[in-house]
Write a protein that holds these residues in place. Structure first.
Motif, PDB file in Angstrom:
ATOM      1  N   GLN A 169      31.580  22.311  50.839  1.00 46.67           N
ATOM      2  CA  GLN A 169      32.118  21.987  49.516  1.00 46.67           C
ATOM      3  C   GLN A 169      33.510  22.531  49.192  1.00 46.67           C
ATOM      4  O   GLN A 169      33.839  22.678  48.026  1.00 46.67           O
ATOM      5  N   ASN A 203      42.864  19.443  39.945  1.00 42.88           N
ATOM      6  CA  ASN A 203      41.568  20.072  40.186  1.00 42.88           C
ATOM      7  C   ASN A 203      41.714  21.350  41.011  1.00 42.88           C
ATOM      8  O   ASN A 203      41.821  21.305  42.232  1.00 42.88           O
ATOM      9  N   GLY A 210      35.058  25.501  44.206  1.00 41.31           N
ATOM     10  CA  GLY A 210      34.058  24.852  45.061  1.00 41.31           C
ATOM     11  C   GLY A 210      32.756  24.680  44.317  1.00 41.31           C
ATOM     12  O   GLY A 210      32.294  25.651  43.739  1.00 41.31           O
ATOM     13  N   PRO A 211      32.166  23.491  44.345  1.00 41.77           N
ATOM     14  CA  PRO A 211      32.734  22.247  44.858  1.00 41.77           C
ATOM     15  C   PRO A 211      34.124  21.991  44.267  1.00 41.77           C
ATOM     16  O   PRO A 211      34.408  22.407  43.148  1.00 41.77           O
ATOM     17  N   SER A 212      34.931  21.296  45.040  1.00 39.64           N
ATOM     18  CA  SER A 212      36.361  21.252  44.741  1.00 39.64           C
ATOM     19  C   SER A 212      36.964  19.905  45.103  1.00 39.64           C
ATOM     20  O   SER A 212      36.269  19.010  45.590  1.00 39.64           O
ATOM     21  N   VAL A 213      38.257  19.811  44.861  1.00 40.91           N
ATOM     22  CA  VAL A 213      38.975  18.536  44.995  1.00 40.91           C
ATOM     23  C   VAL A 213      38.724  17.860  46.359  1.00 40.91           C
ATOM     24  O   VAL A 213      38.732  18.499  47.400  1.00 40.91           O
ATOM     25  N   PRO A 257      31.089  17.163  49.681  1.00 44.97           N
ATOM     26  CA  PRO A 257      30.331  17.706  48.559  1.00 44.97           C
ATOM     27  C   PRO A 257      29.434  18.839  49.057  1.00 44.97           C
ATOM     28  O   PRO A 257      29.263  19.009  50.266  1.00 44.97           O
ATOM     29  N   SER A 258      28.854  19.604  48.168  1.00 46.48           N
ATOM     30  CA  SER A 258      27.854  20.580  48.578  1.00 46.48           C
ATOM     31  C   SER A 258      26.639  19.838  49.126  1.00 46.48           C
ATOM     32  O   SER A 258      26.427  18.671  48.827  1.00 46.48           O
ATOM     33  N   TYR A 317      39.350  23.776  41.050  1.00 44.12           N
ATOM     34  CA  TYR A 317      38.032  24.398  41.209  1.00 44.12           C
ATOM     35  C   TYR A 317      37.908  25.065  42.582  1.00 44.12           C
ATOM     36  O   TYR A 317      38.420  24.564  43.579  1.00 44.12           O
TER      37      TYR A 317
END
Lengths: 356, 356
Positions: free
Chosen positions: B189, B5, B9-12, B194-195, B7
């Motif tokens: 995030q 992952n 954000g949101p991310s791992v 989490p966000s 990403y």
């Protein structure tokens, strides 16, 4: 032991919502990733946001010309955003309790606040009926359900000015005529989902009319233009709201919710009116909330308060302690609370009566 | 297939965080209720908030005289709250990218914004070093890590005025000297949860000095006084942040995170400097972010971009597509991303080189 969740908020959610969030916390939409760790711009989460907005429109029959937003900050931030976006110089507020009072406080930053009526004289235990709304106000603000004081305005008022409603604690509990409102907002943590998401339904053409420059994050038009993704939304909270919206649709929508909510309220208020040990704090039946049923021990029985709370607690009931400004008890009976939980409470009250 | 992952954000998030949230979505702290449906004023959730704040203080060695808050609205709302609370008439901003630019825009509501330096001339691919901070500004605002452009200020600057830092994307990735800052904020995030939650660390005695009346929800002093519970906090998000904080402590804290983050960054930048097919977008090693590694295809190989993305995707890598304002690729390597995911990416780059 089966728990009966009477919390005022955050509050009882459908088993469906809880189960789906538990699953998605580990694997969301077949991604192999948690709903907490995927991009809000990815197609999987965009689909969540789109479906949540579409279901709000469907369930509440939102007319054309309105936008639906999922924001952050709760109703408390809406107390500020509403006047920032809608108030030129003068706004009217119906003061039905603590939340209405807080909303009025924020509006005073932007001009004159007219309190059209207040039920403060009787500790907010009724909804004022006859009041005049000045013709020159930018809007009238109402709080449809008063969580602390147990009153509710259960019909959509006809007013000659723009109408703004804080529906945090009774949205989706009955059909509403959205066309009568220019802006509706609701913190999610009663009938919709966990705290952290705030639903806003706004008529597009009432925005952008104050001539005031608005900070980006407080500007509804920015959020509309960016489809609630100007910045990262509260993704887990929105995902959870979507699950509750699906559950609502599956269970007959707001018309069916209203039937069940009336049945629950009738059962509980019926017992309160019958049982000699308890008294509801709201005398007028038409003002009694279907979402938060507030009651105290009857005169002469005040000393039994703790004993009844202990009895109810022993039977798996949580969240029944009343707010400090009313005292006694508060049974919050939101959509997701089953009739059997209200029956359990009524049974406990009968049992308590038999003991004393 | 194991997912990697990347990403932005949101991310791992740690497996620990995901597992604990999944469990608490159904049964929180032995209540028999979901963490989403209990009162934020109940003792179980108050314990979550208290422990999260205590762990932030412990992990970052926050000195006396600072308050730790969990708010809503993301860094974007902090762009507004910081000047509202701290700026009398003039503030300095170091413009290192899109987020810094957005922060500057909101500050302009409150007075003069001095851009002390900008790296816009080279599409923000470096951190400006030599700049003067006017002595009469109310604070200097920096963005320690620039998610989009892959630059990072990896040490705590000494400045002669109050220092405010947006650490959204690198907080907890290394030890910091909090005493050098007057206010730190971070959307959760990336390295935290989490966000939906926003962490703020603020020196108490810098507040209340502007003479400006502040709307309730935008006033840090209100949130401090109410211990982040002026209104209902984003309970699930804060619960998730607490789990990550516990995981951080269990895994050696920020000093150990820094070691692993350096190892991951060395591995990936090493390959980018070696492999003839790829070029990192940030030339100066000292400016390269350990959190977001941005790179593009080398000159002459641009046409292979999609092919490499497809190869990586086939190997379970997600979130590698670069932001549109930089193009190419972005591998976000936050705390919870294991070294093996970076190794998998490096292996894919070597394999791709062998093919071409």
């Amino acid at each position: 032991m089966k728990k009966h969740n009477f919390y005022a908020g955050p509050s009882v959610l459908p088993e469906y919502t809880k189960q789906k969030v538990a699953e998605a916390a580990l694997d969301f939409a077949g991604t192999g990733l948690s709903v907490m760790e995927v991009s809000h711009r990815g197609k999987e989460f965009v689909a969540v946001m789109d479906e949540a907005i579409a279901l709000v429109k469907e369930l509440l029959n939102v007319p054309e010309g309105y936008s639906v937003l999922f924001l952050q900050g709760g109703a408390s931030l809406q107390f500020l955003m509403v006047p920032y976006n809608l108030m030129k110089a003068k706004a009217a507020y119906l003061n039905t309790g603590a939340w209405a009072s807080k909303a009025m406080k924020e509006a005073q930053f932007f001009g004159e606040v007219v309190e059209v009526a207040s039920s403060k004289d009787k500790n907010f235990n009724y909804i004022p009926k006859s009041y005049e709304v000045p013709a020159d106000v930018d809007y009238l603000h109402i709080t449809t359900n008063n969580t602390i004081f147990g009153t509710e305005l259960k019909s959509d008022p006809d007013v000659p000015v723009r109408l703004v409603a804080d529906m945090s604690s009774d949205i989706f509990s009955r059909p509403i005529d959205v066309a009568k409102y220019d802006l509706i907002y609701a913190g999610a943590q009663k009938n919709l989902g966990p705290s952290g998401a705030t639903l806003v339904i706004v008529k597009d053409d009432v925005l952008g009319k104050t001539g005031r420059q608005i900070p980006t994050m407080l500007d509804y038009q920015i959020h509309i233009k960016n489809e609630s993704m100007f910045n990262t939304p509260s993704t887990v909270a929105v995902f959870a709201c979507l699950q509750t919206l699906k559950w609502l649709k599956e269970n007959g929508g707001v018309a069916e919710m209203e039937k069940v909510n009336i049945a629950k309220a009738d059962l509980l208020y019926g017992e309160l009116d019958r049982n000699k040990l308890f008294v509801p704090t709201v005398p007028a039946a038409e003002d009694r909330s279907r979402m938060n049923v507030t009651f105290v021990m009857a005169p002469g029985y005040e000393a039994l308060e703790k004993e009844f709370l202990d009895l109810a607690t022993a039977k798996g009931m949580v969240g029944l302690k009343g707010h400090r400004s009313v005292g006694g008890f508060r049974a919050s009976t939101y959509n997701a609370l089953p009739l059997e939980s209200v029956q359990a409470l009524v049974d406990a009250m009968k049992e308590f009566e038999a003991i004393h």
